[in-house]
Design a protein around this motif. Structure first.
Motif, PDB file in Angstrom:
ATOM      1  N   VAL A  68       0.409  -1.266  -0.124  1.00 40.25           N
ATOM      2  CA  VAL A  68      -0.242   0.005   0.080  1.00 40.25           C
ATOM      3  C   VAL A  68       0.628   1.340  -0.061  1.00 40.25           C
ATOM      4  O   VAL A  68       0.850   1.991  -0.420  1.00 40.25           O
ATOM      5  N   ASN A  69       2.228   1.444   0.784  1.00 46.66           N
ATOM      6  CA  ASN A  69       2.766   2.716   0.606  1.00 46.66           C
ATOM      7  C   ASN A  69       3.265   2.357  -0.725  1.00 46.66           C
ATOM      8  O   ASN A  69       3.398   4.051  -0.635  1.00 46.66           O
ATOM      9  N   ALA A  70       3.900   1.593  -1.244  1.00 49.56           N
ATOM     10  CA  ALA A  70       4.633   1.774  -2.273  1.00 49.56           C
ATOM     11  C   ALA A  70       4.173   2.109  -3.431  1.00 49.56           C
ATOM     12  O   ALA A  70       4.551   2.574  -4.216  1.00 49.56           O
ATOM     13  N   ALA A  71       2.968   1.399  -3.572  1.00 42.91           N
ATOM     14  CA  ALA A  71       1.085   2.279  -4.457  1.00 42.91           C
ATOM     15  C   ALA A  71       0.741   3.723  -4.220  1.00 42.91           C
ATOM     16  O   ALA A  71       1.104   4.996  -4.660  1.00 42.91           O
ATOM     17  N   LYS A  72       1.076   4.618  -2.849  1.00 44.38           N
ATOM     18  CA  LYS A  72       1.372   6.106  -2.304  1.00 44.38           C
ATOM     19  C   LYS A  72       2.285   6.492  -3.155  1.00 44.38           C
ATOM     20  O   LYS A  72       2.372   8.093  -3.325  1.00 44.38           O
ATOM     21  N   ALA A  73       3.183   6.477  -2.796  1.00 42.47           N
ATOM     22  CA  ALA A  73       4.413   7.004  -3.406  1.00 42.47           C
ATOM     23  C   ALA A  73       4.687   6.724  -4.467  1.00 42.47           C
ATOM     24  O   ALA A  73       4.737   7.653  -5.619  1.00 42.47           O
ATOM     25  N   ALA A  74       4.052   5.577  -5.267  1.00 46.47           N
ATOM     26  CA  ALA A  74       4.117   5.651  -6.720  1.00 46.47           C
ATOM     27  C   ALA A  74       2.922   6.626  -7.410  1.00 46.47           C
ATOM     28  O   ALA A  74       3.196   7.147  -8.485  1.00 46.47           O
ATOM     29  N   ILE A  75       2.116   7.219  -6.354  1.00 46.67           N
ATOM     30  CA  ILE A  75       0.753   7.935  -7.065  1.00 46.67           C
ATOM     31  C   ILE A  75       1.428   8.990  -6.932  1.00 46.67           C
ATOM     32  O   ILE A  75       0.973  10.103  -7.325  1.00 46.67           O
ATOM     33  N   ASP A  76       1.963   9.170  -6.049  1.00 44.01           N
ATOM     34  CA  ASP A  76       2.645  10.771  -5.777  1.00 44.01           C
ATOM     35  C   ASP A  76       2.996  11.238  -6.261  1.00 44.01           C
ATOM     36  O   ASP A  76       3.964  12.196  -6.871  1.00 44.01           O
ATOM     37  N   ASP A 107      -5.081  -6.107 -12.686  1.00 49.66           N
ATOM     38  CA  ASP A 107      -3.850  -5.983 -13.147  1.00 49.66           C
ATOM     39  C   ASP A 107      -3.246  -4.536 -12.955  1.00 49.66           C
ATOM     40  O   ASP A 107      -2.386  -4.237 -13.778  1.00 49.66           O
ATOM     41  N   GLY A 108      -3.152  -4.003 -11.666  1.00 54.85           N
ATOM     42  CA  GLY A 108      -2.781  -2.516 -11.651  1.00 54.85           C
ATOM     43  C   GLY A 108      -1.949  -3.106 -10.563  1.00 54.85           C
ATOM     44  O   GLY A 108      -1.641  -4.079 -10.420  1.00 54.85           O
ATOM     45  N   THR A 109      -0.601  -2.068 -11.016  1.00 57.48           N
ATOM     46  CA  THR A 109      -0.169  -2.052  -9.200  1.00 57.48           C
ATOM     47  C   THR A 109      -0.203  -2.927  -8.330  1.00 57.48           C
ATOM     48  O   THR A 109       0.609  -3.654  -7.795  1.00 57.48           O
ATOM     49  N   LEU A 110      -1.145  -2.167  -8.096  1.00 58.61           N
ATOM     50  CA  LEU A 110      -0.926  -2.707  -6.107  1.00 58.61           C
ATOM     51  C   LEU A 110      -2.060  -3.672  -6.588  1.00 58.61           C
ATOM     52  O   LEU A 110      -1.247  -4.453  -5.482  1.00 58.61           O
ATOM     53  N   ASP A 111      -2.817  -3.898  -7.009  1.00 54.13           N
ATOM     54  CA  ASP A 111      -3.685  -5.208  -7.689  1.00 54.13           C
ATOM     55  C   ASP A 111      -2.640  -6.289  -7.284  1.00 54.13           C
ATOM     56  O   ASP A 111      -2.936  -7.403  -7.153  1.00 54.13           O
ATOM     57  N   ILE A 112      -1.890  -6.195  -8.241  1.00 55.13           N
ATOM     58  CA  ILE A 112      -0.482  -7.245  -8.540  1.00 55.13           C
ATOM     59  C   ILE A 112      -0.371  -7.913  -7.126  1.00 55.13           C
ATOM     60  O   ILE A 112       0.434  -9.073  -6.833  1.00 55.13           O
ATOM     61  N   ALA A 113       0.507  -6.522  -6.493  1.00 56.48           N
ATOM     62  CA  ALA A 113       1.278  -6.899  -5.509  1.00 56.48           C
ATOM     63  C   ALA A 113       0.304  -7.516  -4.269  1.00 56.48           C
ATOM     64  O   ALA A 113       0.584  -8.426  -3.830  1.00 56.48           O
ATOM     65  N   ILE A 114      -0.994  -7.266  -4.368  1.00 54.20           N
ATOM     66  CA  ILE A 114      -1.387  -7.827  -3.143  1.00 54.20           C
ATOM     67  C   ILE A 114      -2.256  -9.587  -2.984  1.00 54.20           C
ATOM     68  O   ILE A 114      -2.020 -10.273  -2.339  1.00 54.20           O
ATOM     69  N   LYS A 115      -2.289  -9.706  -4.380  1.00 57.61           N
ATOM     70  CA  LYS A 115      -2.915 -11.338  -4.468  1.00 57.61           C
ATOM     71  C   LYS A 115      -1.291 -12.004  -4.574  1.00 57.61           C
ATOM     72  O   LYS A 115      -2.236 -12.762  -4.331  1.00 57.61           O
ATOM     73  N   LYS A 116      -0.210 -10.985  -3.906  1.00 59.06           N
ATOM     74  CA  LYS A 116       0.482 -12.452  -4.271  1.00 59.06           C
ATOM     75  C   LYS A 116       1.275 -12.592  -2.986  1.00 59.06           C
ATOM     76  O   LYS A 116       1.418 -13.554  -2.307  1.00 59.06           O
ATOM     77  N   ILE A 117       0.217 -12.002  -2.146  1.00 58.83           N
ATOM     78  CA  ILE A 117       0.030 -12.108  -0.803  1.00 58.83           C
ATOM     79  C   ILE A 117      -1.040 -12.778   0.244  1.00 58.83           C
ATOM     80  O   ILE A 117      -1.748 -13.022  -0.372  1.00 58.83           O
ATOM     81  N   GLN A 118      -0.411 -13.887   1.082  1.00 48.35           N
ATOM     82  CA  GLN A 118      -1.494 -15.054   1.140  1.00 48.35           C
ATOM     83  C   GLN A 118      -2.179 -14.461   2.141  1.00 48.35           C
ATOM     84  O   GLN A 118      -1.991 -12.905   3.252  1.00 48.35           O
ATOM     85  N   THR A 119      -3.593 -14.551   2.092  1.00 47.94           N
ATOM     86  CA  THR A 119      -4.424 -14.359   2.519  1.00 47.94           C
ATOM     87  C   THR A 119      -4.706 -15.047   4.080  1.00 47.94           C
ATOM     88  O   THR A 119      -4.303 -16.407   3.969  1.00 47.94           O
ATOM     89  N   LYS A 120      -5.499 -14.647   4.542  1.00 47.76           N
ATOM     90  CA  LYS A 120      -6.156 -15.408   6.267  1.00 47.76           C
ATOM     91  C   LYS A 120      -6.546 -16.781   5.781  1.00 47.76           C
ATOM     92  O   LYS A 120      -5.878 -18.027   6.171  1.00 47.76           O
ATOM     93  N   ALA A 121      -7.162 -17.046   4.707  1.00 48.88           N
ATOM     94  CA  ALA A 121      -7.761 -18.263   3.853  1.00 48.88           C
ATOM     95  C   ALA A 121      -7.137 -18.853   3.576  1.00 48.88           C
ATOM     96  O   ALA A 121      -6.824 -20.262   3.867  1.00 48.88           O
ATOM     97  N   ASN A 122      -5.289 -18.671   3.008  1.00 56.62           N
ATOM     98  CA  ASN A 122      -4.953 -19.262   2.809  1.00 56.62           C
ATOM     99  C   ASN A 122      -4.293 -19.837   3.559  1.00 56.62           C
ATOM    100  O   ASN A 122      -3.569 -21.039   3.567  1.00 56.62           O
ATOM    101  N   ILE A 123      -3.762 -19.062   4.200  1.00 64.52           N
ATOM    102  CA  ILE A 123      -2.911 -19.639   5.714  1.00 64.52           C
ATOM    103  C   ILE A 123      -3.861 -20.587   6.448  1.00 64.52           C
ATOM    104  O   ILE A 123      -2.924 -21.555   6.838  1.00 64.52           O
ATOM    105  N   ASN A 124      -5.276 -20.664   7.000  1.00 64.43           N
ATOM    106  CA  ASN A 124      -6.283 -21.277   7.271  1.00 64.43           C
ATOM    107  C   ASN A 124      -6.051 -22.905   6.556  1.00 64.43           C
ATOM    108  O   ASN A 124      -6.240 -23.370   7.438  1.00 64.43           O
TER     109      ASN A 124
END
Length: 895
Positions: free
Chosen positions: A475-483, A499-516
């Motif tokens: 999120v912080n990287a996305a805000k920096a890119a926006i600035d 397929d936005g930069t932030l969307d792609i980055a978030i999809k790579k992160i395991q969610t709570k459901a993934n960990i469960n």
């Protein structure tokens, strides 16, 4: 195959023998010696029968050779089957002998004294169902089954990738291909990857899944391997289906879509490609023939005799050729249009020869006009790509220009038959907007609206702490890119939901459901967690042993899922990390209060809430001044019952609390109505804004009491739109009140307009609403305010810089007084700065500042020394200090 299975079945289930099966019955008075002798004979007979069955099975395998597993998934080599048969034969021999040993005891003799002797092998529990038999066989030899599946997978993988690499992607639509990639697989594959990269991604994903099964299980049963293998085939098949659905070749005048039926079988596709190429070649040959024939005809007519006349004819011919060639190359036509009848005439106005395509209105064509229009479109595109702002930044996005150019050219070439032809000579592309202040804040506000830090949720998807840190980093990287973004297009690349930069980055992160799922799926991680759970349960039992109920504890891990969640919260993602948390989990139990303490704590909490409610006034006498006490009691009760469940011990008190809340809420509701009536009495205008601010505060209190808006707030919500318009109009009017020729005397008017503008923008700007939230954009005459402010600034600076200061001085014992006069309007300056030196032309140091017209120097004076002084006026404008010229140098000798 059926016979072969029958032999294997024999090996597995027929080794359950009684002594009677070999023709011997025992008398009731049989001795233990006779029993042992009979047991030895029974064992010998069983081993002999086993050897015979083994020989038959071995012969069957050698005779039949390689075999296919029942569902067609695995191809198993005969040599491998023989190895498995040998293992099974040796294991069964051991099992029979072990059974014999187990029967050589006094207890066994007593149990079998009057009965048959039964030798049981380890396959007694296997039914005569061949599928169950094979499952048992693979369960006992899981690694082999897995290796067989991997071998088959490797074969299919090679075939798949070879086929994928052979595909000519140029015939496919890029947009459709991107959509197909998106729909086909769970694996994130960038849309611009080639078929090999796509195939490799699928293969890698499935191999990882199969390997995970092998790692987590000591023995992989056939059904597990078959499931994983089926998943591979499903992905391949899905790719095929999507290719047939999404990838199409268009051919013919009717733009008929020819589906690619099977991407793994390229014969049909290659034939289709060859046919398309052949069709294009045939069309081009036909085109060349038509042009050649027309040229011969025109020679007869005699156009070649006159250069100007022939040049006009050639121009028409070349236009025809260009249009037809383009349409052929792009698959837009299936037949070449006839060469037009061309008449060359002299233009009466210019005297130049002009070629007319088609002799009648019905046959008239527009080849030359289309070509001319396309040239202008291309020139317009080139001009737009070259156009820049004064600072050198491009005015148009080159990629968008190219897309618009292609679309416009496609459309134009198709218009040659239109009777009412209207040429297109320009393309429509939005100008790049570098004024992105609102868009940047809007984009960041949208991101912030998706972030729930306390719940560790992004876009309503929960994460554990370890992964949440990665979400915040993205999120912080996305805000920096926006600035850092220069245009709105740059911002969209970051914030695009798909397929936005932030969307792609978030999809790579395991969610709570993934960990469960990691803990919830049978495997090494779950096994490690379950082992800890068992140890913790035993520890709780140890603590509670021989204690009264009140002195016992209730484990904080009531079920395995509670422990899984706790481990996940602590960041455990591997077996080693799970095991490392055992002592910490044990410490959680150690600090768990006893049941008695929990009961006492609850009793105390109930008493505290009861005390808060008891002191509340009666609903009949409640006033708004009791609001804070009521809210405190409400908060305390909800903390005790966070899910809204009833507390039996506080039934009476809860009824009182609800009634008092209702009574006070009605008072606020009535006050809101009164305020609204007051504001709307003579129509709503900007002057009513303070009343509506009060209404907002009253409604906020009402919501804290009741959880929803006041009954009378509906009227307010409607009126607020009117108020917003009125306040906007007031701002516009305040700016319009600024004279066209601004003077310093208008400074108060300009400042009042700025204050009104800033207040309106601050109040109504909503960065989450891109349509109506840009309050600043609503003030259409804002540029007039900026111009007036710039003029006031210039006048302020000019006023101070144009002042003329004249200084003088007077000395008395121990003091030198500097005085000055000013020529010009000094009413707007901030003051004067005085400087001192012992030399006339250098060494001056700041002595002080004042708004007066004099300053006394009492410090740092030495009797008999001459001191020099100079003064200048100053004013701070927008953070920068501006000065008048220095005064003359006044000097005196200190006394």
């Amino acid at each position: 195959m059926k016979k072969f299975l029958t032999v294997l079945l024999a090996l597995s289930v027929v080794f359950t023998y009684s002594f009677s099966a070999v023709g011997t019955a025992f008398a009731a008075d049989r001795t233990d010696t006779q029993y042992l002798a009979d047991l030895a004979k029974a064992e010998q007979q069983v081993l002999s029968d086993l050897a015979g069955e083994y020989a038959l099975a071995k012969a069957q395998v050698i005779h039949d050779g390689d075999k296919t597993y029942t569902d067609g998934t695995y191809v198993i080599a005969g040599a491998e089957w023989l190895k498995q048969l040998d293992v099974l034969y040796a294991d069964t021999q051991k099992a029979i002998k072990a059974r014999t040993v187990s029967l050589q005891t006094t207890n066994a003799f007593n149990e079998n004294k009057d009965d048959s002797i039964v030798l049981t092998t380890k396959y007694d529990d296997v039914t005569k169902d061949s599928a169950a038999l094979l499952t048992a066989l693979y369960a006992a030899n899981g690694p082999y089954a897995f290796n067989a599946a991997k071998a088959q997978f490797a074969t299919d993988k090679a075939q798949y990738i070879a086929a994928a690499n052979s595909v000519d992607r140029s015939i496919y639509s890029t947009t459709e291909q991107k959509e197909a990639y998106k729909e086909i697989t769970e694996i994130n594959v960038a849309a611009n990857k080639n078929p090999k990269a796509y195939a490799d991604a699928i293969v890698a994903g499935v191999v990882a899944k199969i390997n995970a099964v092998v790692i987590e299980k000591t023995a992989v049963v056939a059904s597990d391997v078959a499931t994983q293998y089926t998943n591979i085939k499903t992905m391949f098949d899905k790719y095929i289906d999507k290719a047939a659905e999404k990838y199409i070749i268009k051919e013919g005048a009717d733009d008929k879509a020819i589906p690619v039926q099977n991407i793994l079988s390229l014969i049909e596709e290659q034939n289709a490609n060859a046919q398309i190429a052949a069709n294009k070649a045939a069309l081009k040959a036909d085109l060349a023939s038509k042009i050649a024939t027309a040229a011969q005809d025109e020679e007869v007519i005699g156009y070649t005799a006159e250069a100007d006349k022939y040049a006009a004819w050639c121009k028409a011919r070349d236009a025809y050729n260009e249009v037809m060639t383009y349409l052929i190359e792009n698959g837009k036509i299936s037949t070449v249009k006839p060469f037009p009848d061309i008449t060359v005439t002299k233009d009466a106005a210019t005297g130049a020869y002009v070629a007319i395509e088609g002799k009648t209105e019905d046959t008239k064509t527009n080849y030359q006009a289309v070509v001319a229009a396309v040239e202008k479109i291309k020139a317009d595109a080139a001009a737009k790509k070259a156009k820049t702002y004064s600072d050198g930044k491009p005015m148009y996005d080159a990629e968008l220009v190219d897309k618009a150019l292609k679309a416009a050219v496609d459309a134009e070439y198709a218009k040659y038959e239109e009777k009412e032809y209207k040429p297109t000579t320009e393309i429509s592309v939005p100008v790049l907007d570098y004024d992105t202040s609102f868009e940047k804040l809007h984009a960041k506000a949208v991101i912030d609206s998706k972030v729930k830090a306390e719940e560790m949720e992004y876009n309503n998807v929960p994460f554990y702490a370890v992964e949440w840190a990665k979400v915040i980093e993205a999120v912080n990287a996305a805000k920096a890119a926006i600035d850092a973004a220069e245009t709105k297009a740059d911002i969209e690349k970051v914030t695009k939901e798909v397929d936005g930069t932030l969307d792609i980055a978030i999809k790579k992160i395991q969610t709570k459901a993934n960990i469960n799922d990691l803990f919830g799926s049978a495997g090494a991680l779950q096994d490690a967690a379950d082992a800890i759970y068992d140890d913790l349960s035993a520890y709780v039992n140890y603590i509670n042993a021989n204690k009264d109920s009140d002195d016992q504890i209730t484990t904080p891990f009531a079920g395995k899922s509670d422990l899984y969640g706790w481990l996940a919260e602590k960041g455990a993602r591997t077996v080693a990390e799970v095991k490392a948390l055992y002592n910490e989990a044990k410490a959680e139990i150690d600090k768990t209060p006893t049941n008695g303490q929990k009961a006492a704590d609850r009793t105390a909490a109930i008493a505290a809430v009861k005390a808060l409610i008891d002191v509340l006034p009666s609903p009949l006498t409640a006033k708004v001044d009791a609001t804070d006490a009521v809210l405190a009691a409400k908060k305390a009760y909800e903390k005790l019952a966070p899910k809204g469940e009833a507390i039996a011990e506080l039934t009476t008190e809860k009824t009182k609390l609800d009634n008092v809340i209702d009574a006070i809420a009605k008072l606020y509701d009535a006050e809101i109505n009164t305020k609204y009536d007051e504001a709307s009495k003579n129509g709503i205008d900007a002057a009513d804004a303070p009343i509506f601010d009060e209404i907002e505060k009253l409604n906020d209190i009402y919501k804290s009491l009741k959880g929803n808006d006041s009954t009378n707030y509906a009227n307010v919500a409607t009126a607020k739109a009117t108020l917003k318009t009125a306040e906007l109009n007031a701002v516009v009017e305040a700016i319009n009140a600024i004279p066209a020729a601004v003077t310093l005397g208008d400074k108060a008017v300009v400042e009042a307009a700025r204050k009104a503008y800033d207040a309106y923008v601050a109040k109504y700007t909503d960065y989450t609403d891109p349509v109506n939230g840009n309050a600043a954009a609503k003030v259409t005459n804002f540029s007039a305010l900026l111009m007036a402010e710039a003029m006031i600034k210039a006048l302020d600076v000019n006023a101070v810089e144009s002042l003329k200061v004249k200084a003088s001085s007077k000395a008395v014992k121990g003091k030198i007084t500097v005085k000055w006069t000013v020529k010009g309007d000094a009413s707007g300056i901030d003051g004067y700065r005085v400087y001192k030196s012992k030399k006339a032309n250098s060494g001056y140091k700041f002595m002080g500042k004042t708004k007066k017209l004099s300053m006394a120097n009492k410090k740092d004076l030495k009797k008999g020394t001459r001191y020099f002084y100079k003064v200048r006026a100053y004013k701070v404008v927008d953070g920068k200090t501006y000065y008048s010229d220095y005064s003359n140098k006044a000097n005196r000798i200190a006394k």
